[in-house]
Design a protein around this motif. Structure first.
Motif, PDB file in Angstrom:
ATOM      1  N   UNK A   1       9.499   3.280   4.944  1.00 51.62           N
ATOM      2  CA  UNK A   1       9.423   4.179   3.787  1.00 51.62           C
ATOM      3  C   UNK A   1      10.524   3.851   2.780  1.00 51.62           C
ATOM      4  N   UNK A   2      11.711   3.555   3.290  1.00 51.11           N
ATOM      5  CA  UNK A   2      12.853   3.228   2.422  1.00 51.11           C
ATOM      6  C   UNK A   2      12.583   1.927   1.656  1.00 51.11           C
ATOM      7  N   UNK A   3      12.046   0.925   2.335  1.00 52.87           N
ATOM      8  CA  UNK A   3      11.732  -0.339   1.669  1.00 52.87           C
ATOM      9  C   UNK A   3      10.655  -0.140   0.593  1.00 52.87           C
ATOM     10  N   UNK A   4       9.628   0.624   0.951  1.00 57.07           N
ATOM     11  CA  UNK A   4       8.541   0.860  -0.004  1.00 57.07           C
ATOM     12  C   UNK A   4       9.034   1.675  -1.199  1.00 57.07           C
ATOM     13  N   UNK A   5       9.946   2.610  -0.954  1.00 59.74           N
ATOM     14  CA  UNK A   5      10.492   3.421  -2.041  1.00 59.74           C
ATOM     15  C   UNK A   5      11.245   2.555  -3.045  1.00 59.74           C
ATOM     16  N   UNK A   6      11.954   1.548  -2.556  1.00 60.98           N
ATOM     17  CA  UNK A   6      12.642   0.629  -3.468  1.00 60.98           C
ATOM     18  C   UNK A   6      11.632  -0.116  -4.333  1.00 60.98           C
ATOM     19  N   UNK A   7      10.549  -0.562  -3.713  1.00 64.68           N
ATOM     20  CA  UNK A   7       9.514  -1.264  -4.477  1.00 64.68           C
ATOM     21  C   UNK A   7       8.877  -0.354  -5.516  1.00 64.68           C
TER      22      UNK A   7
ATOM     23  N   UNK B   1       0.829  -1.203   0.000  1.00 65.38           N
ATOM     24  CA  UNK B   1       0.000   0.000   0.000  1.00 65.38           C
ATOM     25  C   UNK B   1       0.867   1.259   0.000  1.00 65.38           C
ATOM     26  N   UNK B   2       1.904   1.262   0.856  1.00 63.31           N
ATOM     27  CA  UNK B   2       2.775   2.435   0.929  1.00 63.31           C
ATOM     28  C   UNK B   2       3.550   2.618  -0.371  1.00 63.31           C
ATOM     29  N   UNK B   3       3.966   1.515  -0.969  1.00 67.71           N
ATOM     30  CA  UNK B   3       4.685   1.594  -2.243  1.00 67.71           C
ATOM     31  C   UNK B   3       3.812   2.231  -3.320  1.00 67.71           C
ATOM     32  N   UNK B   4       2.548   1.839  -3.363  1.00 68.84           N
ATOM     33  CA  UNK B   4       1.634   2.439  -4.348  1.00 68.84           C
ATOM     34  C   UNK B   4       1.447   3.931  -4.094  1.00 68.84           C
ATOM     35  N   UNK B   5       1.346   4.310  -2.822  1.00 66.58           N
ATOM     36  CA  UNK B   5       1.190   5.717  -2.472  1.00 66.58           C
ATOM     37  C   UNK B   5       2.428   6.516  -2.861  1.00 66.58           C
ATOM     38  N   UNK B   6       3.611   5.949  -2.592  1.00 64.52           N
ATOM     39  CA  UNK B   6       4.865   6.640  -2.932  1.00 64.52           C
ATOM     40  C   UNK B   6       5.011   6.769  -4.445  1.00 64.52           C
ATOM     41  N   UNK B   7       4.605   5.749  -5.163  1.00 60.22           N
ATOM     42  CA  UNK B   7       4.687   5.793  -6.622  1.00 60.22           C
ATOM     43  C   UNK B   7       3.813   6.916  -7.180  1.00 60.22           C
TER      44      UNK B   7
ATOM     45  N   UNK C   1       5.008  10.297  -4.115  1.00 59.89           N
ATOM     46  CA  UNK C   1       6.349  10.495  -3.598  1.00 59.89           C
ATOM     47  C   UNK C   1       6.389  10.306  -2.090  1.00 59.89           C
ATOM     48  N   UNK C   2       7.567  10.490  -1.492  1.00 61.19           N
ATOM     49  CA  UNK C   2       7.736  10.352  -0.042  1.00 61.19           C
ATOM     50  C   UNK C   2       7.439  11.693   0.615  1.00 61.19           C
ATOM     51  N   UNK C   3       6.444  11.722   1.479  1.00 61.08           N
ATOM     52  CA  UNK C   3       6.041  12.957   2.139  1.00 61.08           C
ATOM     53  C   UNK C   3       6.977  13.276   3.305  1.00 61.08           C
ATOM     54  N   UNK C   4       7.305  12.270   4.104  1.00 59.19           N
ATOM     55  CA  UNK C   4       8.182  12.466   5.260  1.00 59.19           C
ATOM     56  C   UNK C   4       9.566  11.909   4.958  1.00 59.19           C
ATOM     57  N   UNK C   5      10.613  12.708   5.092  1.00 59.75           N
ATOM     58  CA  UNK C   5      11.965  12.225   4.806  1.00 59.75           C
ATOM     59  C   UNK C   5      12.365  11.085   5.738  1.00 59.75           C
TER      60      UNK C   5
END
Length: 291
Positions: free
Chosen positions: A97-103, A64-70, A73-77
């Protein structure tokens, strides 16, 4: 005994960081914690912290977080600290967040860099996860134990640092005395920490834990079960007390279908039992259900 000056400084340093862990800010003059500017870093230059108390990342949440980031983007650093002189960083907070960003296929992520030592990095990781309820009780207990073993913290020290009572710290640490099989039940959510604490001194905590889950016992009933001398020797099952609403619903259904109805609540869900004495009663019940 004189108060440890390191602890006094630590308290002030953490006070400036708690609640602002993932927001950039300027370090106050003379502050021990150096906060660098917000920046973007190639994702491969960031590594997870092997001492992070959080060990479990639900696949569904990551997806879910990966889809949101895609999409957004990442809201919180991600909060990191320098790991080496070659520009690499180690995560303090934000590993999910880092794991989801990779996905999501990101090549770089926004970070906030903080110059902190191992002790403060661990404290910040625990505080950030506790405040967001990201740690399960077993991970929380392991984090507390790590601080006590590696940095000589007392339970009172921990309570002050993380903003919890000493009794909360003590009760959480008790979970580590349970066998791994019972801790796994806590981690997967089938057994609450409150139920698990009643089993710490039981002769066979795993057996009692399974009875608690199967019968949907309350914490008070679990305490009574664990205190029975013959609890491990096939003692009678604890009778679950039913509230007035449940009894009223049982009567309403029984009167409507003309058969005895029992409703049994469990930890997750429950069951509805309908008793019959003859095949004719069963046939009538089937006709009612088909209508």
């Amino acid at each position: 005994m004189n108060e440890d000056p390191t602890r006094r400084r630590l308290g002030r340093g953490l006070a400036a960081l708690i609640g602002e862990i993932d927001r950039p800010s300027s370090a106050a003059p003379g502050s021990e914690q150096v906060v660098r500017e917000d920046r973007r870093v190639p994702i491969e230059f960031i590594s997870p912290n092997p001492r992070n108390p959080r060990r479990n990342f639900a696949e569904e949440d990551l997806a879910d977080l990966s889809n949101s980031i895609r999409e957004h983007g990442i809201v919180q650093p991600v909060v990191v600290r320098p790991a080496a002189a070659d520009g690499r960083y180690e995560i303090i907070a934000g590993e999910r967040r880092w794991r989801a960003a990779q996905r999501a296929g990101l090549t770089e992520v926004p970070v906030i860099v903080r110059d902190v030592d191992d002790r403060v990095a661990l404290e910040l990781a625990i505080i950030e996860n506790v405040q967001r309820s990201d740690l399960n009780p077993v991970e929380e207990a392991a984090g507390y134990q790590q601080l006590m073993e590696e940095h000589n913290y007392t339970q009172a020290d921990l309570g002050q640092v993380i903003g919890k009572s000493r009794s909360h710290v003590a009760n959480t640490l008790r979970l580590l005395k349970l066998p791994q099989s019972v801790r796994d039940m806590i981690i997967d959510g089938s057994l609450t920490a409150g139920h698990a604490r009643t089993l710490v001194n039981a002769a066979d905590p795993e057996k009692l834990a399974r009875r608690i889950i199967e019968e949907g016992l309350s914490v008070r009933q679990a305490e009574a079960l664990a205190s029975e001398p013959d609890a491990q020797e096939g003692a009678p099952r604890v009778k679950r007390e039913k509230d007035a609403d449940t009894r009223s619903l049982e009567k309403l259904l029984s009167d409507h279908i003309g058969l005895k109805v029992q409703i049994n609540h469990k930890e997750k869900g429950g069951e509805l039992r309908v008793g019959y004495k003859t095949l004719e009663q069963l046939d009538e019940l089937c006709r009612l259900l088909q209508r």
